[in-house]
Design an enzyme around this catalytic site. Sequence first.
Site, PDB file in Angstrom:
ATOM      1  CG  ASP A 118      -0.221  -0.113   2.537  1.00  0.00           C
ATOM      2  OD1 ASP A 118       1.025   0.023   2.552  1.00  0.00           O
ATOM      3  OD2 ASP A 118      -0.877  -0.329   3.557  1.00  0.00           O
ATOM      4  CB  SER A 148      -2.730  -9.847  -1.885  1.00  0.00           C
ATOM      5  OG  SER A 148      -2.561  -8.802  -2.810  1.00  0.00           O
ATOM      6  CB  SER A 330      -5.873 -11.971   1.471  1.00  0.00           C
ATOM      7  OG  SER A 330      -7.153 -11.377   1.557  1.00  0.00           O
ATOM      8  CE1 TYR A 331      -1.105  -5.184   4.006  1.00  0.00           C
ATOM      9  CE2 TYR A 331      -2.478  -3.961   2.462  1.00  0.00           C
ATOM     10  CZ  TYR A 331      -1.513  -3.992   3.448  1.00  0.00           C
ATOM     11  OH  TYR A 331      -0.947  -2.816   3.873  1.00  0.00           O
ATOM     12  N   PRO A 332      -5.442  -7.116   4.733  1.00  0.00           N
ATOM     13  CG  PRO A 332      -5.187  -6.568   7.003  1.00  0.00           C
ATOM     14  CD  PRO A 332      -4.452  -7.148   5.828  1.00  0.00           C
TER      15      PRO A 332
END
Length: 871
Positions: A118, A148, A330-332
């Site tokens: 991100d 991810s 997975s990536y939150p």
Amino acid sequence: MIIFMVAEKPSLALSISQILSNGQLSSRKGFNNVCSIHEWTGKYQSNSSARYRMTSVAGHVFGIDFVPRYNNWDKVDPAELFAGETLKKEASPNHRMPNFLEKEARGADVIILWLDCDKEGENICFEVIDCIQSSINQNAKILRAKFSSITDKDIRHAFNNLGYPDKNQSLSVEARQELDLRIGCAFTRFQTRYFQGKYGDLDSSCISYGPCQTPTLGFCVDRYDKIQSFQSEPYWLLTVEIKHTNEKTLKLYWDRGHLFDKEIAYFFLNNIKTANKVRVLSVKTEKKHKGRPNALNTVDLLKVASAGLGMSPHHAMQIAERLYTSGFISYPRTETTQYADNADLKGVLRELSNCSGADWQGHIKSLLSEGQYTSAKRGKDVGDHPPITPVKAASPAAVGGGDYWRLYDYVCRHFIATVSPDCIYEEKTVLFEGANETFSLTGKNVIEPGFTAIMSWKRVSDDDPIPTFTINEIFTIEDVKLDERHTSAPDYLTESELISLMEKHGIGTDASIPVHINNICERNYVKVDNGRRLIPTSLGIVLVHGYQKIDPELSLPHMRSSVETELNEIAMGRVNYQQVVAHVIRIFEQKFHYFVQHILGMDALFEVSFSSLAASGKPFSKCGKCRRYMKLIESRPSRLHCEICKVTYNLPQNGLIKSFKELRCPLDEFELVQYAANNNGKSFSLCPYCYNNPPFDDMRKNSGCNECTHPTCRYSLGHNGICTCYICKQGMFVLDVTSMPKYRVACNKCPFVLSLPEAIQKITMKDGEFCNRCDTALMNVEFNKEKNADLTNLTSACILCHEYFMDTIQKTVTYITNMQNRPSYSRGGQGGGRGQGRGRGGGRGRGRGRGGSSRGRGPSRGGRGRGRGRN
């Protein structure tokens, strides 16, 4: 060839290393005791024996702050902060992260950055690059891994498809950091000093302003204002009851809904009574669908966590991050609600069928084996990360139970629901006519529960079966009622509703929304009530009303929304970073000057809601200037106020302030007070004047007697200092004389406290005598014979070396670990050791030497003083 790789957290570094090395790795602890280094040999492109070295950071390496001369609130005009010089400083100095990265990256030929994918992660990429640039090979390649989830497939795919760090995204983060620092600090310092200097019951240690935080508070106060201004109105509702041929009584509902005019409502009532019959107009049976949910993104997860699971968004996000780093989801942080076309959703279902402690195995079997699997709906693809998805089967014990399992359970159920059929139900509606008015009877019957079988809280309820009706069939009215009801005020905003408003108006990001909500709670601007409702406090209400009175844009969302748009443009590389920052700062600087000039408008609101300092608090301790009692104001922030001198003295926060034997400071005659911390029992005495105005050059502001270098005061560091703290390596172990008759040793910098045995009756520090082994100040110890008659008083004992104290010390595991690794200091001031020095006069004094020199405690006072020299 050396491949150096960096992840964002130690746990991620270990997981990624285990995947890429196939478990064939060796690990060692880094010298900063925070991060580990994992090493293995493997193939990289054409090199079959590349040496891999992977470690991590612990979040941001650097933060932005003003240069030290701007950090004195009392001497710096907040207006200067809009143009004040800033610097990059270590986010956690104790981690020594820049030095650690520079050392471990030496000689690297390829750098692979595995930071979170991100904008913040991109920014940390460039922080890492800044740290290692001087130690890697001149032609080293710097690459970026995009992933991810922590799965074998995703990690290997990222490793085989490396890209490059995105400087534009990093710059957008730096722009946000600088804007928030300058704008927030300028307004916060001015507000805090102005209002805390006038009012005593604000109950907040900091009257903060934030470009995101304040509009967030504005939403809550706006709902509060609507509740306060709401005026209830009466309305009338007409209902009719008929009896079917099967003797069942049915209630019919008026299609007009309700009326606010009482006379007209009674007019319809009389007409219906006169007609006394209703006729069946139509019978309609319709099959309807309740659609399955879209794939899960961050905002939806936070809303469900608050409204359905009773968790604060901040807490929910912390749990989601922990589940991600542990490899369960997975990536939150994502805004996307659409699965990738090549996503193996059936594979995820098969994985979830292995979960123990869950009840969805039967439902998954029906999806995979009985042909009920349904393609997920097309959602919104923002291009950041895939939706939040479970990636590994788990049990309650595996994820940590409690809230961890509840959130994991929801993520799994939501995923399963996205590939389940829609809920199908039948809705039967019968329309009736009477006196030219239309009434209806409706009932629902579930045909196929679909996804609601796994998300039971979304289930469509089965109504009682509606009997058979024939068109034009006539029924006699059994009863007709006109109910008078009243409109009700809207309820306070819930966290879930607030998140929706913030997303709608572009306040914050999916990652920062929980932080802003948490901030307004911690600042005492809102209180969280039952049902996660946010009720503004008097302080929060007055602040927003004050902004609305002076400059409404300071609390309205569109200002921050436009800034967020500009920041996104920076991330896309469409606008110049420096121009955007300069433009936004110029706008808010003008607003700040206008706000300061019109602050009396807000002050008038504070006068109505809060008490002045003179009217607050209770007489507590004597002022050293006027000899009158100062008042202790216990509401946050705790402070002492002298009404005669018109001066306020800050005190330590988050603890209890008590009087201390009416003893006075030898420097200024102020009565000493005692502070006891809430969290760890640490306590120390302090002089209110010295705490705010350090009397010695080597004494920092907001220091108690345990850091004072006065040569003769019996409560000072000079009299009670023992040795350097082996926990933080920065402070000193000091004998806590405020805890008598129970003695304790506490560090004057870090939270460490060591309680000494209760059998000790008296401790006396030895003047100028030190342990030959560890250079610790020696002491005489007298024991209470009534508690233990077998103990013999100790003379010239070392608290770190004497066997009597070791039993107590060994109870603290952290302390023992540091004791085993403590450095061997030389005495006499050699090369960074501690030196002994003699002062002049008749008392004791403590000082710090530099390099090989040392000085006594007190430059002009202090006879045979103990001295400590540190490199």
